[in-house]
Design an enzyme around this catalytic site. Structure first.
Site, PDB file in Angstrom:
ATOM      1  N   HIS A 100       0.880  -1.172   0.000  1.00 28.29           N
ATOM      2  CA  HIS A 100       0.000   0.000   0.000  1.00 28.29           C
ATOM      3  C   HIS A 100       0.916   1.220   0.000  1.00 28.29           C
ATOM      4  CE1 HIS A 100      -2.310  -3.016   2.327  1.00 28.29           C
ATOM      5  NE2 HIS A 100      -3.397  -2.414   1.928  1.00 28.29           N
ATOM      6  N   ASP A 103       2.275   1.972   3.382  1.00 26.19           N
ATOM      7  CA  ASP A 103       3.224   1.022   4.017  1.00 26.19           C
ATOM      8  C   ASP A 103       4.654   1.487   3.827  1.00 26.19           C
ATOM      9  OD1 ASP A 103       1.001  -0.637   4.141  1.00 26.19           O
ATOM     10  OD2 ASP A 103       1.611  -1.836   2.409  1.00 26.19           O
ATOM     11  N   GLU A 231     -10.650  -6.945  -4.496  1.00 23.13           N
ATOM     12  CA  GLU A 231     -10.510  -7.991  -3.471  1.00 23.13           C
ATOM     13  C   GLU A 231     -11.765  -8.015  -2.604  1.00 23.13           C
ATOM     14  OE1 GLU A 231      -6.737  -7.915  -1.420  1.00 23.13           O
ATOM     15  OE2 GLU A 231      -7.701  -8.560   0.425  1.00 23.13           O
ATOM     16  N   GLU A 267      -9.073 -13.668  -1.463  1.00 26.86           N
ATOM     17  CA  GLU A 267      -8.337 -13.890  -0.205  1.00 26.86           C
ATOM     18  C   GLU A 267      -9.030 -14.990   0.595  1.00 26.86           C
ATOM     19  OE1 GLU A 267      -6.683 -10.640   1.876  1.00 26.86           O
ATOM     20  OE2 GLU A 267      -7.001 -11.531   3.834  1.00 26.86           O
ATOM     21  N   HIS A 270     -11.017 -14.008   3.709  1.00 22.89           N
ATOM     22  CA  HIS A 270     -12.214 -13.237   3.353  1.00 22.89           C
ATOM     23  C   HIS A 270     -13.306 -14.180   2.850  1.00 22.89           C
ATOM     24  CE1 HIS A 270      -9.652  -9.351   2.539  1.00 22.89           C
ATOM     25  NE2 HIS A 270      -9.497  -9.847   3.764  1.00 22.89           N
ATOM     26  N   ASP A 295      -4.748 -13.634  -2.384  1.00 20.90           N
ATOM     27  CA  ASP A 295      -4.148 -13.261  -1.103  1.00 20.90           C
ATOM     28  C   ASP A 295      -4.191 -14.513  -0.236  1.00 20.90           C
ATOM     29  OD1 ASP A 295      -3.450 -10.738  -1.756  1.00 20.90           O
ATOM     30  OD2 ASP A 295      -4.659  -9.738  -0.220  1.00 20.90           O
ATOM     31  N   ASP A 306     -10.936 -11.865  10.883  1.00 20.85           N
ATOM     32  CA  ASP A 306      -9.894 -11.985   9.864  1.00 20.85           C
ATOM     33  C   ASP A 306      -8.534 -12.114  10.557  1.00 20.85           C
ATOM     34  OD1 ASP A 306      -8.838 -11.957   7.325  1.00 20.85           O
ATOM     35  OD2 ASP A 306      -8.988  -9.794   7.057  1.00 20.85           O
ATOM     36  N   ASP A 308      -5.806 -13.576   9.446  1.00 17.57           N
ATOM     37  CA  ASP A 308      -4.665 -13.430   8.520  1.00 17.57           C
ATOM     38  C   ASP A 308      -3.478 -14.309   8.917  1.00 17.57           C
ATOM     39  OD1 ASP A 308      -5.821 -11.627   6.759  1.00 17.57           O
ATOM     40  OD2 ASP A 308      -5.081  -9.861   7.816  1.00 17.57           O
ATOM     41  N   ASP A 338      -0.848 -12.445   2.273  1.00 16.98           N
ATOM     42  CA  ASP A 338      -1.485 -11.406   3.082  1.00 16.98           C
ATOM     43  C   ASP A 338      -1.706 -12.035   4.458  1.00 16.98           C
ATOM     44  OD1 ASP A 338      -2.714  -9.222   4.038  1.00 16.98           O
ATOM     45  OD2 ASP A 338      -4.341  -9.155   2.579  1.00 16.98           O
TER      46      ASP A 338
END
Ligand code: XUL
Ligand code: CO
Length: 438
Positions: A100, A103, A231, A267, A270, A295, A306, A308, A338
Site C-alpha cells: 500500500h 506502508d 478484493e 483472499e 475473506h 491473497d 480476519d 490473517d 497477506d
C-alpha cells in the site's frame, strides 16, 4: 547493513530435512504442470504485514520490536525497511512484493509532502529491485486507515474525501507503474456501511463505480497496463462491505460495465468470513474468467474474524491450486501472503518460519493438484456424473433445442432414471491419498 544476521538464503532440502530454515517442498526450479514452481506459484511478500505490523491487537500495543525500526526518524525508518524487506525477500526466495502507498513511506504534513516522501522511497525501492531482480506484483492505496475515511473513501458521504481518495489512488497508480507493478488492487477498506438509517447505498455504489472508472481512464492516460483487481471481503472493518464476495463483485462490475477491466483478488480468510470456502471463491472467479490473483492466508475455524494467519492447511492449498491450474495458471497474478505472524511470534526467525510454512504448503498443494488433474482423479468422476447431458434429452437441453413443452412430453413418457451416488467420502479419501503420496 544486514538485518537478518545468521540467516542464509533458504534452500530446498526436500521433505525429510529437519532444518527449519529450509524448504521441504518449494523447489523453485522444479517443473510442475509444465512450468517451474517459481513460475507457477509467483509468491509475493506483503509489505504491510511483514514490515509494518508490530503485533498490536484490540487489547494491547506492540509486541514486536524490529531492528530496522530503531530510529526516531520516520524517513530513515522507511529506508531501513526497504533494505530489510529486500534482504528478507532475497533470503526467503520470494520473487515479488505487494504494497500500500502508506506502508512504504510515512505521511508528510500534507498531501504534497506525503507524495514527495513516496517518491524518495520509491527511488530506494527501484534500486533494490534492480539489484535483486525482485518485482512488484501489485500496488494499492490505503484509503481506510486515516480518520478522514471514517465514512468510506469512494463511498464517503463527503465529496471532499472522495476527491482526496482519488488523488491518493492517482499517486499510488503512478508509483505502481513506476515500479513495474503487474496489477493494481482495490480492496474497499471502508467501502461499506454500519447502518441503513443513514446510508444511501445507491449513491455510494454509483460513486464507487465512478471512482473505478476514473482509475481505468487514468491508467489509459498514463499507459499503466497492469491488471486491475478487486478484493472481496464481506465484513470488517464495516458491518457490511459492498464487495461482499466474488458473486457480488461480479454483479457490481456488470451493472457498471466494468467487467472487462477488473478481475478478482481472492483472499482465503475473506472467503471464509463470507461463509464460503476458499475454493468456492476461486471456483466462482475461474468459471467467470476473472480469477486474477490470490491473497494467501487462512483464518482460525474457532475465531470469527480476519486472523490473517499463514496458510498451512494442505487441503486448502491443494484445492486452491487445483482451481488455479484449471484456470490455466496465473498470468499477472500470484500468491501474495497477506498473512502475519502471531503477536507472540515476535522475532525475525518467525518471519522466515512463517513464509517457509506458507510457501511449502502451497508448493505441496501445487504438486498434489497437478497430479489430481493429470490423473483426472476427480475430473473423470465429474464427467461421468454429468454424462446424462451428453446424449438424448440431456444433449437437447444443452443445445437449447427443447423448452417446457418438450420436456413435459419427455417426463410424461419416460419418467426419471435412478440417481447415482455422489460418492463424496470416496472422493475425499482419494484427495487424502494424493496428499499423502505426492
Ligand atoms: C484486508 C486486506 C488488505 C488488502 C489490501 O483484510 O486483505 O490488506 O489485501 O488492501
Ligand atoms: Co488481502
Amino acid at each position: 547493513m544486514a538485518f537478518f544476521k545468521g540467516i542464509d538464503k533458504i534452500k530446498y532440502e526436500g521433505p525429510n530435512s529437519k532444518n527449519p530454515l529450509s524448504f521441504k517442498h518449494y523447489n523453485p526450479n522444479e517443473v510442475v504442470a509444465g512450468k517451474t514452481m517459481k513460475e507457477q506459484l509467483r509468491f509475493a511478500m506483503s509489505y504491510w504485514h511483514t514490515f509494518t505490523y508490530m503485533g498490536g491487537d484490540q487489547f494491547g500495543g506492540a509486541s514486536i520490536c524490529r531492528p530496522w525500526d530503531q530510529t526516531e526518524d520516520t524517513m530513515e525508518q522507511a529506508i531501513n525497511r526497504v533494505h530489510a524487506a529486500f534482504e528478507f525477500m532475497e533470503k526467503a526466495q520470494i520473487p515479488f512484493f505487494c504494497f500500500h502507498d502508506r506502508d512504504i513511506a510515512p505521511l508528510g504534513k500534507d498531501l504534497k509532502e506525503t507524495n514527495e516522501r513516496l517518491d524518495i522511497i520509491v527511488d530506494v525501492i527501484k534500486k533494490e529491485m534492480a539489484r535483486t531482480g525482485i518485482k512488484c506484483l501489485w500496488g494499492t492505496t490505503n484509503a481506510f486507515g486515516d480518520g478522514k475515511f471514517v465514512h468510506g473513501a469512494g463511498t464517503s458521504c463527503n465529496a471532499t474525501v472522495f476527491a482526496y481518495a482519488a488523488a491518493q489512488i492517482k499517486k499510488a497508480m503512478e508509483i505502481t507503474k513506476e515500479l513495474g507493478g503487474e496489477n493494481y488492487v482495490f480492496w474497499g477498506g471502508r467501502e461499506g456501511y454500519e447502518t441503513l438509517l443513514n446510508t444511501d447505498t445507491e449513491l455510494e455504489l454509483d460513486n464507487y463505480a465512478r471512482l473505478l472508472q476514473m482509475a481505468v481512464d487514468y491508467a489509459e492516460e498514463i499507459g499503466f497496463t497492469g491488471q486491475f483487481l478487486i478484493e472481496p471481503k464481506p465484513k470488517e472493518p464495516t458491518k457490511h462491505q459492498y464487495d461482499f464476495d466474488t458473486a457480488s463483485v461480479l454483479a457490481f462490475l456488470r451493472k457498471y460495465n466494468l467487467q472487462e477491466k477488473f478481475k478478482i483478488n481472492v483472499e482465503a480468510n475473506h472467503a471464509t468470513l463470507a461463509q464460503h470456502t476458499f475454493q468456492h471463491e476461486l471456483n466462482q472467479a475461474r468459471i467467470n474468467g476473472v480469477l486474477g490473483s490470490i491473497d494467501a492466508n487462512q483464518g482460525d475455524t474457532l475465531l470469527g474474524w480476519d486472523t490473517d494467519q499463514f496458510p498451512t492447511n494442505l487441503y486448502d492449498t491443494t484445492m486452491a491450486m487445483y482451481e488455479v491450474l484449471l484456470a490455466g495458471g496465473f498470468t499477472t497474478g500470484g500468491l501474495n501472503f497477506d498473512a502475519k505472524v502471531r503477536r507472540a511470534s515476535f522475532d525475525e526467525y518467525d518471519l522466515f518460519y512463517a513464509y517457509i510454512a506458507g510457501m511449502d504448503a502451497f508448493a505441496k498443494g501445487l504438486k498434489v493438484a497437478a497430479r489430481l488433474i493429470e490423473d483426472r482423479a476427480l475430473e473423470d468422476f465429474k464427467e461421468k456424473r454429468y454424462a446424462s447431458y451428453k446424449e438424448g434429452i440431456g444433449k437437447d437441453i444443452i443445445e437449447n433445442k427443447v423448452g417446457f413443452k418438450e420436456l413435459e412430453a419427455y417426463a410424461l413418457e419416460h419418467g426419471v432414471t435412478p440417481n447415482e451416488s455422489g460418492r463424496q467420502e470416496l472422493l475425499e479419501s482419494i484427495v487424502n491419498q494424493y496428499i499423502l503420496e505426492a
